[in-house]
Design an enzyme around this catalytic site. Sequence first.
Site, PDB file in Angstrom:
ATOM      1  N   GLY A  46     -46.521   1.390 -23.676  1.00  7.71           N
ATOM      2  CA  GLY A  46     -45.754   0.194 -24.012  1.00  7.71           C
ATOM      3  C   GLY A  46     -45.276   0.266 -25.449  1.00  7.71           C
ATOM      4  CD  GLN A  51     -46.092  -1.669 -31.044  1.00  5.56           C
ATOM      5  OE1 GLN A  51     -45.637  -1.811 -29.911  1.00  5.56           O
ATOM      6  NE2 GLN A  51     -47.183  -0.960 -31.285  1.00  5.56           N
ATOM      7  CB  CYS A  97     -52.367  -0.993 -30.916  1.00  5.05           C
ATOM      8  SG  CYS A  97     -50.850  -1.686 -31.589  1.00  5.05           S
ATOM      9  CG  LEU A  98     -48.229   3.468 -29.387  1.00  3.80           C
ATOM     10  CD1 LEU A  98     -46.820   3.588 -28.823  1.00  3.80           C
ATOM     11  CD2 LEU A  98     -48.966   4.804 -29.282  1.00  3.80           C
ATOM     12  CG  HIS A 139     -51.021  -4.672 -26.304  1.00  3.98           C
ATOM     13  ND1 HIS A 139     -52.240  -4.218 -26.759  1.00  3.98           N
ATOM     14  CD2 HIS A 139     -50.098  -4.118 -27.134  1.00  3.98           C
ATOM     15  CE1 HIS A 139     -52.060  -3.442 -27.819  1.00  3.98           C
ATOM     16  NE2 HIS A 139     -50.764  -3.352 -28.061  1.00  3.98           N
ATOM     17  CD  GLU A 140     -46.525  -3.331 -25.707  1.00 10.37           C
ATOM     18  OE1 GLU A 140     -46.020  -3.511 -26.830  1.00 10.37           O
ATOM     19  OE2 GLU A 140     -47.387  -2.457 -25.495  1.00 10.37           O
TER      20      GLU A 140
HETATM   21  O1  K1U Z   1     -48.131  -1.647 -27.876  1.00  6.22           O
HETATM   22  C1  K1U Z   1     -48.628  -0.556 -28.106  1.00  6.22           C
HETATM   23  O2  K1U Z   1     -49.071  -0.318 -29.220  1.00  6.22           O
HETATM   24  C2  K1U Z   1     -48.714   0.483 -27.031  1.00  6.22           C
HETATM   25  C3  K1U Z   1     -50.082   0.554 -26.367  1.00  6.22           C
HETATM   26  C4  K1U Z   1     -50.051  -0.313 -25.125  1.00  6.22           C
HETATM   27  C5  K1U Z   1     -51.373  -0.677 -24.514  1.00  6.22           C
HETATM   28  C6  K1U Z   1     -52.336   0.257 -24.233  1.00  6.22           C
HETATM   29  C7  K1U Z   1     -53.530  -0.117 -23.625  1.00  6.22           C
HETATM   30  C8  K1U Z   1     -53.740  -1.420 -23.299  1.00  6.22           C
HETATM   31  C9  K1U Z   1     -52.785  -2.350 -23.599  1.00  6.22           C
HETATM   32  C10 K1U Z   1     -51.590  -1.991 -24.184  1.00  6.22           C
HETATM   33  C11 K1U Z   1     -50.367   2.017 -26.048  1.00  6.22           C
HETATM   34  O3  K1U Z   1     -49.656   2.626 -25.318  1.00  6.22           O
HETATM   35  S1  K1U Z   1     -51.736   2.749 -26.778  1.00  6.22           S
HETATM   36  C12 K1U Z   1     -51.740   4.399 -26.088  1.00  6.22           C
HETATM   37  C13 K1U Z   1     -52.207   4.460 -24.673  1.00  6.22           C
HETATM   38  O4  K1U Z   1     -52.813   3.538 -24.175  1.00  6.22           O
HETATM   39  C14 K1U Z   1     -51.942   5.675 -23.852  1.00  6.22           C
HETATM   40  C15 K1U Z   1     -51.354   6.794 -24.378  1.00  6.22           C
HETATM   41  C16 K1U Z   1     -51.106   7.912 -23.596  1.00  6.22           C
HETATM   42  C17 K1U Z   1     -51.456   7.904 -22.271  1.00  6.22           C
HETATM   43  C18 K1U Z   1     -52.058   6.799 -21.723  1.00  6.22           C
HETATM   44  C19 K1U Z   1     -52.302   5.682 -22.517  1.00  6.22           C
HETATM   45 ZN    ZN Z   2     -49.754  -2.479 -29.720  1.00  5.84          ZN
END
Ligand code: K1U
Ligand code: ZN
Length: 195
Positions: A46, A51, A97-98, A139-140
């Site tokens: 996401g 971000q 979270c990225l 989350h987003e």
């Molecule tokens: O919003 C963001 O920072 C993105 C976030 C979204 C998210 C992840 C987990 C739960 C709720 C929301 C991410 O993508 S973190 C990275 C991640 O979860 C992931 C990365 C590569 C493969 C699978 C998952």
């Molecule tokens: Zn996030």
Amino acid sequence: MSLRPIIILPDQRLRVVAKPVVAVDHGVRTLMDDMLETMYDAPGIGLAATQIAVDQRVIVLDVAKRKDEGSAREPMCFANPEILWASEELSVYEEGCLSIPEYYEEVERPARVRVGYFDREGRRCEIEADGLLATCLQHEIDHLDGVLFIDHISRLKRERVVKKFTKAAKLEAPERKRAPKPERAASAASGGEIR
Ligand code: K1U
Ligand code: ZN
């Protein structure tokens, strides 16, 4: 399409409440495409416009399970997403979270949500979600309101992670914080050009 830099905690732009999209036009579609490219590159599931320091209520997601890189992607784009209904039942997911790299923590949120939004073509849509999609949507949408997943965990854990990232940011950018060099200051004071 182009990759956009993702801003990291404690960047205060993560705390901005984003402005509604007025119309899903070419500019918004380009933003959605850039966000998808940035999300896949990260990699993540996401991304919110907040971000990448864009003050617009736009999010993208792809929570499709991929066994390998060859499997099909299922990108989803949302303009002005809003939670219309949330279940009383809660569920717990380990979130990341990225903008807070390599930090994961369990968060409790409504297990199911119904979200209203405008799609990439500007059509009004509604989606009912559960599981990872429901978690990711919440989350987003939180990001668009300047809320981070660490705001849903204990104060002690939150303060610890904020402290860690604040320290890292100071170590990474000492150059910008230092006073200007004397010759530059002198040049600037006399109206000289700074290169
Ligand atoms: O919003 C963001 O920072 C993105 C976030 C979204 C998210 C992840 C987990 C739960 C709720 C929301 C991410 O993508 S973190 C990275 C991640 O979860 C992931 C990365 C590569 C493969 C699978 C998952
Ligand atoms: Zn996030």
